[in-house]
Write an enzyme that holds these catalytic residues in place. Structure first.
Site, PDB file in Angstrom:
ATOM      1  N   MET A 131      -5.884 -54.321 -42.839  1.00 32.56           N
ATOM      2  CA  MET A 131      -5.762 -52.956 -43.337  1.00 32.56           C
ATOM      3  C   MET A 131      -7.052 -52.142 -43.183  1.00 32.56           C
ATOM      4  O   MET A 131      -7.332 -51.258 -43.979  1.00 32.56           O
ATOM      5  CB  MET A 131      -5.295 -52.993 -44.804  1.00 32.56           C
ATOM      6  CG  MET A 131      -3.964 -53.719 -44.980  1.00 32.56           C
ATOM      7  SD  MET A 131      -2.711 -53.261 -43.759  1.00 32.56           S
ATOM      8  CE  MET A 131      -1.882 -51.976 -44.640  1.00 32.56           C
ATOM      9  N   ARG A 132      -7.804 -52.426 -42.147  1.00 32.87           N
ATOM     10  CA  ARG A 132      -8.998 -51.626 -41.863  1.00 32.87           C
ATOM     11  C   ARG A 132      -8.965 -51.146 -40.416  1.00 32.87           C
ATOM     12  O   ARG A 132      -8.395 -51.820 -39.554  1.00 32.87           O
ATOM     13  CB  ARG A 132     -10.270 -52.435 -42.112  1.00 32.87           C
ATOM     14  CG  ARG A 132     -10.529 -52.633 -43.583  1.00 32.87           C
ATOM     15  CD  ARG A 132     -11.691 -53.525 -43.859  1.00 32.87           C
ATOM     16  NE  ARG A 132     -11.747 -53.793 -45.281  1.00 32.87           N
ATOM     17  CZ  ARG A 132     -12.441 -53.080 -46.166  1.00 32.87           C
ATOM     18  NH1 ARG A 132     -13.205 -52.088 -45.747  1.00 32.87           N
ATOM     19  NH2 ARG A 132     -12.395 -53.356 -47.453  1.00 32.87           N
ATOM     20  N   GLY A 165       0.236 -62.817 -45.069  1.00 29.96           N
ATOM     21  CA  GLY A 165       0.105 -63.651 -43.879  1.00 29.96           C
ATOM     22  C   GLY A 165       1.403 -64.129 -43.262  1.00 29.96           C
ATOM     23  O   GLY A 165       1.405 -65.102 -42.500  1.00 29.96           O
ATOM     24  N   SER A 166       2.518 -63.419 -43.518  1.00 30.22           N
ATOM     25  CA  SER A 166       3.771 -63.910 -42.936  1.00 30.22           C
ATOM     26  C   SER A 166       3.789 -63.750 -41.409  1.00 30.22           C
ATOM     27  O   SER A 166       4.359 -64.588 -40.702  1.00 30.22           O
ATOM     28  CB  SER A 166       4.983 -63.217 -43.571  1.00 30.22           C
ATOM     29  OG  SER A 166       5.044 -61.865 -43.205  1.00 30.22           O
ATOM     30  N   ASN A 167       3.156 -62.714 -40.888  1.00 29.40           N
ATOM     31  CA  ASN A 167       3.096 -62.591 -39.422  1.00 29.40           C
ATOM     32  C   ASN A 167       2.190 -63.653 -38.819  1.00 29.40           C
ATOM     33  O   ASN A 167       2.489 -64.190 -37.748  1.00 29.40           O
ATOM     34  CB  ASN A 167       2.610 -61.187 -39.023  1.00 29.40           C
ATOM     35  CG  ASN A 167       3.738 -60.182 -39.070  1.00 29.40           C
ATOM     36  OD1 ASN A 167       4.636 -60.212 -38.229  1.00 29.40           O
ATOM     37  ND2 ASN A 167       3.725 -59.326 -40.069  1.00 29.40           N
ATOM     38  N   ASN A 220      -2.109 -55.212 -32.373  1.00 25.75           N
ATOM     39  CA  ASN A 220      -1.741 -54.911 -33.764  1.00 25.75           C
ATOM     40  C   ASN A 220      -0.223 -54.841 -33.890  1.00 25.75           C
ATOM     41  O   ASN A 220       0.473 -54.517 -32.922  1.00 25.75           O
ATOM     42  CB  ASN A 220      -2.333 -53.565 -34.176  1.00 25.75           C
ATOM     43  CG  ASN A 220      -2.056 -53.215 -35.623  1.00 25.75           C
ATOM     44  OD1 ASN A 220      -2.156 -54.074 -36.510  1.00 25.75           O
ATOM     45  ND2 ASN A 220      -1.692 -51.974 -35.884  1.00 25.75           N
ATOM     46  N   HIS A 271       2.673 -52.893 -36.276  1.00 26.28           N
ATOM     47  CA  HIS A 271       2.793 -51.782 -37.228  1.00 26.28           C
ATOM     48  C   HIS A 271       4.262 -51.641 -37.635  1.00 26.28           C
ATOM     49  O   HIS A 271       5.148 -51.661 -36.775  1.00 26.28           O
ATOM     50  CB  HIS A 271       2.285 -50.486 -36.590  1.00 26.28           C
ATOM     51  CG  HIS A 271       2.299 -49.356 -37.560  1.00 26.28           C
ATOM     52  ND1 HIS A 271       1.341 -49.206 -38.554  1.00 26.28           N
ATOM     53  CD2 HIS A 271       3.180 -48.344 -37.737  1.00 26.28           C
ATOM     54  CE1 HIS A 271       1.638 -48.152 -39.276  1.00 26.28           C
ATOM     55  NE2 HIS A 271       2.740 -47.602 -38.812  1.00 26.28           N
TER      56      HIS A 271
HETATM   57  C1  GAR Z   1       3.237 -56.144 -42.028  1.00 26.15           C
HETATM   58  O1  GAR Z   1       4.452 -55.524 -42.368  1.00 26.15           O
HETATM   59  C2  GAR Z   1       2.486 -55.330 -40.995  1.00 26.15           C
HETATM   60  O2  GAR Z   1       3.324 -54.680 -40.101  1.00 26.15           O
HETATM   61  C3  GAR Z   1       1.746 -54.358 -41.878  1.00 26.15           C
HETATM   62  O3  GAR Z   1       1.314 -55.128 -42.972  1.00 26.15           O
HETATM   63  C4  GAR Z   1       2.273 -56.160 -43.213  1.00 26.15           C
HETATM   64  C5  GAR Z   1       1.532 -57.472 -43.330  1.00 26.15           C
HETATM   65  O4  GAR Z   1       2.382 -58.489 -43.741  1.00 26.15           O
HETATM   66  N1  GAR Z   1       0.648 -53.772 -41.189  1.00 26.15           N
HETATM   67  C6  GAR Z   1       0.285 -52.494 -41.333  1.00 26.15           C
HETATM   68  O5  GAR Z   1       0.829 -51.737 -42.090  1.00 26.15           O
HETATM   69  C7  GAR Z   1      -0.900 -52.090 -40.466  1.00 26.15           C
HETATM   70  N2  GAR Z   1      -1.059 -50.668 -40.464  1.00 26.15           N
HETATM   71  P1  GAR Z   1       1.965 -60.022 -43.583  1.00 26.15           P
HETATM   72  O6  GAR Z   1       0.602 -60.167 -44.271  1.00 26.15           O
HETATM   73  O7  GAR Z   1       3.035 -60.751 -44.327  1.00 26.15           O
HETATM   74  O8  GAR Z   1       1.904 -60.351 -42.130  1.00 26.15           O
END
Ligand code: GAR
Length: 207
Positions: free
Chosen positions: A97-98, A17-19, A114, A116
């Site tokens: 991730m779905r 959940g950092s984003n 999204n 990526h």
């Molecule tokens: C992030 O790096 C995001 O770009 C990636 O998952 C991570 C989630 O980190 N997303 C994907 O790979 C989607 N295909 P977070 O939970 O710390 O935000």
């Protein structure tokens, strides 16, 4: 107090959940004209749910149903109902991730975003930072895009590059990518929410 409209965001995530935190902080600081109305996760003990609850935000685990990479039909209906009940304007995928299917895309047309961890169209799919490292590219990065029916294929809103170092490990590279993500996601969302984005086919430009 600003009279500016505050959009309601539904954030979907499966991980730490950092984003989400970067987006919630941008909302709290007034850098985004938005509030997080609801956080949903397909993973019962995902960090993103804890990060949301710590901030006093509504956060809920919802079953993804019987499929491994998508929501099944009954589950998807429940996710849509939860987002609609929370009166969400935009759906923000933050490490979700779905793959989304037609019903969700139809309910929120051009309103699902999204992030990526690569410069799309290179390295769609899982662990994009590791794919980039294994391929041997010298530059990778981050893409924020609208979600369409494909996998990481929707119109691109913003990208930023991250150089790969000779002695990088997957963990170090992903950590640097995440630092860039935490700036790029709020700023790309700000563009979208302000209505400052024209979309023509696959191409977007600042209005
Ligand atoms: C992030 O790096 C995001 O770009 C990636 O998952 C991570 C989630 O980190 N997303 C994907 O790979 C989607 N295909 P977070 O939970 O710390 O935000």
């Amino acid at each position: 107090m600003s009279s500016e409209r505050r959009f309601r965001l539904g954030v979907l995530g499966s991980g730490k959940g950092s984003n989400f935190v970067a987006i919630a902080e941008a909302c709290a600081a007034g850098r985004l004209p938005a509030e997080v109305a609801l956080v949903l996760s397909d993973v019962p003990d995902a960090g993103i749910l804890d990060r949301a609850r710590e901030r006093g935000l509504r956060a809920q685990h919802l079953s993804p149903g019987s499929f491994r990479t998508r929501l099944d039909d009954a589950a998807e209906a429940a996710w849509i109902a939860a987002l609609q009940a929370a009166q969400v304007d935009f759906v923000v995928l933050a490490g979700f991730m779905r793959i989304l299917k037609a019903p969700l895309l139809r309910t929120f047309p051009r309103k699902i975003v999204n992030i990526h961890p690569s410069l799309l169209p290179s390295f769609p799919g899982l662990e994009a930072w590791k794919q980039a490292l294994d391929y041997g590219v010298k530059v990778t990065g981050v893409t924020v895009h609208l979600v369409d029916h494909g996998i990481d294929t929707g119109p691109i809103i913003a990208q930023a590059s991250v150089p790969i170092e000779d002695d990088d490990t997957p963990e170090r590279l992903h950590a640097r990518i995440q630092q860039v993500e935490h700036d790029l996601y709020p700023s790309a969302l700000a563009l979208l929410l302000a209505g400052n984005l024209e979309i023509e086919g696959r191409r977007t430009r600042r209005a």
